[in-house]
Structure formats: structure tokens, C-alpha cells
Write an enzyme that holds these catalytic residues in place. Structure first.
Site, mmCIF file in Angstrom:
data_model
loop_
_atom_site.group_PDB
_atom_site.id
_atom_site.type_symbol
_atom_site.label_atom_id
_atom_site.label_comp_id
_atom_site.label_asym_id
_atom_site.label_seq_id
_atom_site.Cartn_x
_atom_site.Cartn_y
_atom_site.Cartn_z
ATOM 1 N N HIS A 184 0.839 -1.196 0.000
ATOM 2 C CA HIS A 184 0.000 0.000 0.000
ATOM 3 C C HIS A 184 0.873 1.244 0.000
ATOM 4 C CE1 HIS A 184 0.731 -0.582 4.313
ATOM 5 N NE2 HIS A 184 0.287 0.637 4.550
ATOM 6 N N HIS A 239 1.357 4.049 1.927
ATOM 7 C CA HIS A 239 1.868 4.868 3.028
ATOM 8 C C HIS A 239 3.386 4.991 2.963
ATOM 9 C CE1 HIS A 239 -2.006 4.218 5.581
ATOM 10 N NE2 HIS A 239 -2.123 5.196 4.715
ATOM 11 N N ASP A 251 5.808 5.027 5.031
ATOM 12 C CA ASP A 251 6.699 4.116 5.750
ATOM 13 C C ASP A 251 6.767 2.746 5.072
ATOM 14 O OD1 ASP A 251 4.007 3.660 6.615
ATOM 15 O OD2 ASP A 251 4.734 2.609 8.386
ATOM 16 N N HIS A 252 6.079 2.617 3.927
ATOM 17 C CA HIS A 252 6.149 1.393 3.131
ATOM 18 C C HIS A 252 6.758 1.626 1.748
ATOM 19 C CE1 HIS A 252 3.546 -1.142 5.820
ATOM 20 N NE2 HIS A 252 3.344 0.075 6.299
ATOM 21 N N HIS A 303 -7.580 -0.702 5.578
ATOM 22 C CA HIS A 303 -6.538 0.218 6.038
ATOM 23 C C HIS A 303 -6.373 1.328 5.004
ATOM 24 C CE1 HIS A 303 -2.939 1.467 8.185
ATOM 25 N NE2 HIS A 303 -2.219 1.344 7.076
ATOM 26 N N ASP A 318 -0.312 -3.792 6.396
ATOM 27 C CA ASP A 318 -0.921 -3.275 7.623
ATOM 28 C C ASP A 318 -2.381 -3.693 7.756
ATOM 29 O OD1 ASP A 318 1.481 -2.056 8.105
ATOM 30 O OD2 ASP A 318 0.747 -0.001 7.912
ATOM 31 N N HIS A 348 4.718 -4.457 11.033
ATOM 32 C CA HIS A 348 5.015 -3.699 12.242
ATOM 33 C C HIS A 348 5.168 -4.653 13.422
ATOM 34 C CE1 HIS A 348 4.470 0.462 10.847
ATOM 35 N NE2 HIS A 348 3.521 -0.022 10.070
#
Length: 270
Positions: A63, A65, A67-68, A120, A142, A180
Site C-alpha cells: 500500500h 503509506h 513508511d512502506h 486500512h 498493515d 510492524h
């Protein structure tokens, strides 16, 4: 709890590279040593692994985001022509292949089935390798966490519950590789929801031991998650009773049970 210990990189085993405060960038090598990474929010740990012998040929993205995906540009520059497989979402740059639900992709010599798992985010996908040199592997971003699930940023409770149901229906020996290290904090919430669950109590003790030794709590089998994760057990009377206490009445259906749990988790403090 403590953060992370450094981990060696044996081939054909999913290895979590720590990033940021609690992210994992999963690495997986095929039989020929060609390797992929999943959701590289930070290029630094991947580049370090490459300096240590990781032969990176592909990236999977679940996805959009940051942090990905934050490390995509640096990794694409370091490995010209690298394959980047991502969902259909313009917020994810540099993809060389866009995939949707139900597709099969072969990456680094490993076959993955793609599963749409919105909730998400609206375009979130998971990658499922039914035969990756051992038990099946699930890279679920996530959506599903050990003893928890992701927040609903772009989807509805019904969408997220349907996505979790879909993942929960995979074989019990599937190794869940989420992105995570939330298991310890999730355990506290799960115990508040389901205090009488002996399997959950044992899992929480095992998680505490792993974190005290600076070890990852992942992968975890889907069978363990089905027995202990309250978000996968919305039909269980104990979970419905906790949701009813939270709501002050009986939930009208399993979607409302899930929604009550997710809203409770959003504000929960151990």
C-alpha cells in the site's frame, strides 16, 4: 519493551529488517539467491543487507503509506531495472507492474497470489505464496497484525472485516509476515477483550519473552492468530460480550462487533 536485535540473513527464509521505530522490511530469497523485499519504507537497511550479500531483484508493495514506499527511489537507483510490483494506485511511484485481486506473479523465482484487502487503505493488497520452500507465506502489510489489525484510514469496518475474513480463511500453517512489531502492545488489548483465553495468555507470555530477548515476534502462524486475535474472532461469544460491554448493548451484527473493537483499540492504553 526493547527495540530490535540484528538478525542474520539466511536464504529461503523470510527475514524482517528493522526500520524506523517498529517497521519490518521483509526480505525473501529464492533458491538461486535472488531476493525480494516487501514494503521498503527506508532504503538504508536494505542497502546495508545488499552490502552484506543480499542480491536484490524485486520489490513488493502492499500500500501507499510512506513508511512502506519511502525507500523505492533510492533502491530503484541502486538496482537499475529492478522489478517493483504494486497495486493500482497512483500514490505509489515507480511501479513496473500493477496488480489487482486474483493475479499470480512470479517474483525472484517465487509465485505469489494477490489478494485485495481494503480497509486500512482502499487499494491495499496482500501477497500470498502458497509454496515458498516450506509453509505458505503471507505478506499482508498493515491489514492483519499479530493479535491486531490496521487502523481504518480509507475503508469501512465492513470492508476491513471482509479482508480479515479472507486472510483468516488461508491455511492454518501460513506464516503471517506483517510489517510492524506491534505484537506486545496488541497483546495487552487482546487480553483486555478476551481475558479468559488460555491460548492468548500463553501467546502473550511467549511474546514478552521474545521481546525481552530483542527477538521479533514474527512470523506467526495463521492458526495461532485465529485462536488468539480478537479481530479474527468476532463471532466468538466472549468477543461479542466484550463488544456489548463497550457499546452498552448487544452489537447488531459481527460488523458492529468488529467496529466496536477497532474503535476501542484506537483509544486503548495499557
Amino acid at each position: 519493551m526493547p527495540a530490535f536485535a540484528s538478525t542474520p540473513l539466511p536464504p529461503c527464509v523470510p527475514i524482517p529488517l528493522p526500520a524506523f521505530e517498529d517497521n519490518y522490511i521483509w526480505t525473501l530469497a529464492g533458491d538461486d539467491g535472488a531476493a525480494l523485499v516487501v514494503d521498503p519504507g527506508d532504503a538504508t537497511p536494505v542497502l546495508a543487507a545488499m552490502a552484506n550479500g543480499l542480491r536484490l531483484v524485486a520489490i513488493l508493495v502492499t500500500h501507499h503509506h510512506n513508511d512502506h514506499i519511502g525507500g523505492l527511489a533510492a533502491l530503484a537507483a541502486a538496482v537499475p531495472g529492478i522489478e517493483i510490483v504494486a497495486p493500482h494506485d497512483d500514490r505509489i511511484p515507480l511501479a513496473t507492474r500493477r496488480v489487482d485481486d486474483g493475479e499470480r506473479v512470479r517474483v525472484a523465482g517465487i509465485d505469489f497470489d494477490t489478494l485485495a484487502v481494503p480497509g486500512h487503505t482502499r487499494s491495499h493488497i496482500a501477497f500470498n505464496a502458497g509454496d515458498a520452500g516450506g509453509a505458505p507465506l503471507l505478506f499482508c502489510g498493515d491489514t492483519l497484525f499479530s493479535l491486531g489489525c490496521g487502523r481504518l484510514f480509507e475503508g469501512t469496518p465492513g470492508q476491513m472485516l471482509a479482508s480479515l475474513d479472507r486472510l483468516a480463511a488461508l491455511p492454518g500453517d501460513t506464516r503471517v509476515c506483517c510489517t510492524h512489531e506491534y505484537t506486545w502492545s496488541n497483546a495487552a488489548f487482546a487480553l483486555a477483550v478476551d481475558p479468559g483465553n488460555a491460548a492468548l495468555q500463553a501467546r502473550a507470555e511467549a511474546v514478552r519473552d521474545l521481546r525481552e530477548r530483542l527477538q521479533p515476534t514474527l512470523p506467526v502462524t495463521l492458526a495461532e492468530e485465529r485462536a488468539t486475535n480478537p479481530f479474527l474472532r468476532c463471532d466468538d461469544p466472549a468477543i461479542r460480550a466484550s463488544a456489548a460491554t463497550r457499546l452498552g448493548r448487544q452489537p447488531v451484527d459481527r460488523v458492529e462487533t468488529f467496529a466496536a473493537l477497532r474503535e476501542w483499540k484506537n483509544v486503548f492504553r495499557a
